[in-house]
Design a protein around this motif. Structure first.
Motif, short mmCIF file in Angstrom:
data_model
loop_
_atom_site.label_atom_id
_atom_site.label_comp_id
_atom_site.label_asym_id
_atom_site.label_seq_id
_atom_site.Cartn_x
_atom_site.Cartn_y
_atom_site.Cartn_z
N ASP A 47 0.83 -1.21 0.00
CA ASP A 47 0.00 0.00 0.00
C ASP A 47 0.86 1.26 0.00
OD1 ASP A 47 -2.70 1.32 0.43
OD2 ASP A 47 -1.59 2.06 2.17
N ARG A 48 1.92 1.27 0.82
CA ARG A 48 2.81 2.44 0.88
C ARG A 48 3.52 2.63 -0.46
NH1 ARG A 48 0.42 2.67 5.15
NH2 ARG A 48 1.30 3.08 7.21
N ASP A 130 6.09 0.17 7.52
CA ASP A 130 5.47 1.38 8.05
C ASP A 130 5.74 2.60 7.18
OD1 ASP A 130 3.83 2.42 10.08
OD2 ASP A 130 5.55 3.31 11.10
N THR A 131 6.91 2.65 6.54
CA THR A 131 7.27 3.80 5.73
C THR A 131 7.39 3.47 4.25
OG1 THR A 131 9.62 3.38 6.14
CG2 THR A 131 8.50 4.91 7.63
N GLY A 132 7.20 2.21 3.88
CA GLY A 132 7.34 1.83 2.48
C GLY A 132 8.76 1.98 1.98
N THR A 133 9.72 1.71 2.84
CA THR A 133 11.13 1.94 2.53
C THR A 133 11.85 0.63 2.25
OG1 THR A 133 11.15 3.91 3.93
CG2 THR A 133 13.28 2.92 3.39
N ILE A 134 12.67 0.62 1.20
CA ILE A 134 13.50 -0.53 0.84
C ILE A 134 14.95 -0.18 1.13
CG2 ILE A 134 14.22 -2.05 -1.03
CD1 ILE A 134 11.52 -1.36 -2.37
N ALA A 135 15.68 -1.11 1.74
CA ALA A 135 17.07 -0.85 2.10
C ALA A 135 18.01 -1.69 1.23
CB ALA A 135 17.31 -1.16 3.58
N ARG A 173 18.60 -4.18 12.06
CA ARG A 173 19.04 -5.30 11.23
C ARG A 173 20.14 -4.90 10.25
NH1 ARG A 173 14.78 -9.55 9.48
NH2 ARG A 173 13.64 -9.94 11.40
N LEU A 174 20.40 -3.61 10.11
CA LEU A 174 21.36 -3.14 9.13
C LEU A 174 22.73 -2.92 9.77
CD1 LEU A 174 19.14 -0.50 7.28
CD2 LEU A 174 19.76 -2.80 6.48
N ASP A 175 23.77 -3.12 8.98
CA ASP A 175 25.14 -2.86 9.42
C ASP A 175 25.47 -1.40 9.11
OD1 ASP A 175 27.83 -2.69 9.90
OD2 ASP A 175 28.37 -4.51 8.81
N PRO A 176 25.64 -0.55 10.13
CA PRO A 176 25.87 0.87 9.86
C PRO A 176 27.20 1.16 9.19
CG PRO A 176 26.18 0.38 12.19
CD PRO A 176 25.62 -0.86 11.57
N ARG A 177 28.07 0.16 9.12
CA ARG A 177 29.37 0.36 8.46
C ARG A 177 29.27 0.18 6.96
NH1 ARG A 177 32.28 -4.06 12.07
NH2 ARG A 177 30.31 -5.04 11.44
N ARG A 178 28.14 -0.32 6.46
CA ARG A 178 27.98 -0.54 5.03
C ARG A 178 27.41 0.70 4.35
NH1 ARG A 178 29.61 -4.97 3.48
NH2 ARG A 178 28.94 -4.36 1.39
N PRO A 179 27.58 0.83 3.03
CA PRO A 179 27.02 1.98 2.30
C PRO A 179 25.52 1.79 2.08
CG PRO A 179 28.15 0.52 0.77
CD PRO A 179 28.39 -0.04 2.15
N LEU A 180 24.72 2.28 2.99
CA LEU A 180 23.28 2.03 2.97
C LEU A 180 22.56 3.02 2.06
CD1 LEU A 180 22.75 1.48 6.81
CD2 LEU A 180 23.04 -0.27 5.03
N THR A 181 21.60 2.50 1.31
CA THR A 181 20.71 3.32 0.49
C THR A 181 19.28 2.97 0.87
OG1 THR A 181 22.29 3.30 -1.36
CG2 THR A 181 20.03 3.95 -1.85
N LEU A 182 18.51 3.98 1.25
CA LEU A 182 17.11 3.78 1.63
C LEU A 182 16.23 4.37 0.55
CD1 LEU A 182 17.34 4.69 5.44
CD2 LEU A 182 17.58 2.43 4.35
N ILE A 183 15.32 3.55 0.00
CA ILE A 183 14.50 3.94 -1.13
C ILE A 183 13.04 3.94 -0.72
CG2 ILE A 183 13.80 3.35 -3.49
CD1 ILE A 183 16.45 1.79 -3.70
N SER A 184 12.37 5.07 -0.91
CA SER A 184 10.92 5.15 -0.67
C SER A 184 10.27 5.70 -1.94
CB SER A 184 10.61 6.04 0.53
OG SER A 184 11.16 5.50 1.72
N GLY A 185 9.98 4.82 -2.87
CA GLY A 185 9.36 5.22 -4.13
C GLY A 185 10.38 5.69 -5.15
N PRO A 186 9.91 6.04 -6.35
CA PRO A 186 10.79 6.58 -7.39
C PRO A 186 11.40 7.90 -6.93
CG PRO A 186 8.62 6.04 -8.27
CD PRO A 186 8.51 5.97 -6.79
#
Length: 212
Positions: A47-48, A130-135, A173-186
């Motif tokens: 839905d998000r 909850d936020t429709g976010t993909i990591a 659940r994420l490793d803060p030492r990695r290059p994280l990208t958080l995606i919420s929609g286009p």
């Protein structure tokens, strides 16, 4: 005294000799009522994502079913000149077996070269309902950040078992030492005259395949 020193001097004068840090509120919800991958969480994620104008497809959990969904997702976008796709190096071969002109990223393509490739296929490390976010975390399944930002279309596979409820659960659940990208929609912005423009900071089209 230069401008920087003047600003810092004013800050020190305002705070005094022994400034007290304001307490950080941490009364947010840390534990979910739903287990990761539960139907309630997956429905909320879908839905998000739809609300963010992402395209969501469902598939079985096996690699062949995911591959069929990837092919179905890219079929409407294909033309004789735009039938290529790049994949993260850890993407299973079955995911892209039905595509032509697949390039497996080896880290050597420049941004200009990536711009000539219309689509990218990756996995993900988790999704937050909850936020429709993909990591994405830069692992072989997710790929380096450049391949998920430059091509115009991003096909991202999210496994049901990796869908969690809240942001605190996801971050834990994420490793803060990695290059994280958080995606919420286009990629989208409304900075200029409050007019929504897509594809400014990343892919114009986000297609999410929820597998499982």
């Amino acid at each position: 005294m230069n401008a920087r020193e003047e600003v810092l001097a004013r800050i020190r004068g305002a705070l005094g000799e022994a400034p007290t840090a304001a307490p950080v509120p941490r009364a947010y919800r840390r534990v979910s009522d739903h287990d990761p991958g539960s139907r309630e969480l997956v429905d909320r994620l879908v839905d998000r994502l739809a609300d963010y104008r992402a395209t969501v497809l469902r598939s079985g959990a096996d690699d062949r079913s995911i591959g069929q969904a990837v092919a179905d997702a890219l079929a409407p976008l294909a033309t004789p000149r735009t039938d290529r796709a790049i994949t993260a190096p850890g993407v299973p071969g079955d995911w892209v077996a039905r595509l032509s002109g697949v390039v497996v990223d080896d880290g050597t393509l420049t941004a200009r070269e990536l711009d000539r490739i219309p689509a990218v296929v990756t996995g993900s490390v988790l999704a937050i309902a909850d936020t429709g976010t993909i990591a994405l975390d830069g692992t072989p399944l997710c790929g380096r950040r450049a391949i998920t930002l430059v091509p115009d279309t991003h096909v991202c596979v999210v496994r049901v078992k990796d869908v969690v409820d809240t942001v605190p659960e996801g971050l834990a659940r994420l490793d803060p030492r990695r290059p994280l990208t958080l995606i919420s929609g286009p990629s989208a912005t409304s900075d200029i005259e409050l007019t929504r423009v897509e594809g400014v900071h990343g892919p114009r089209t986000l297609i999410v395949i929820v597998a499982g």
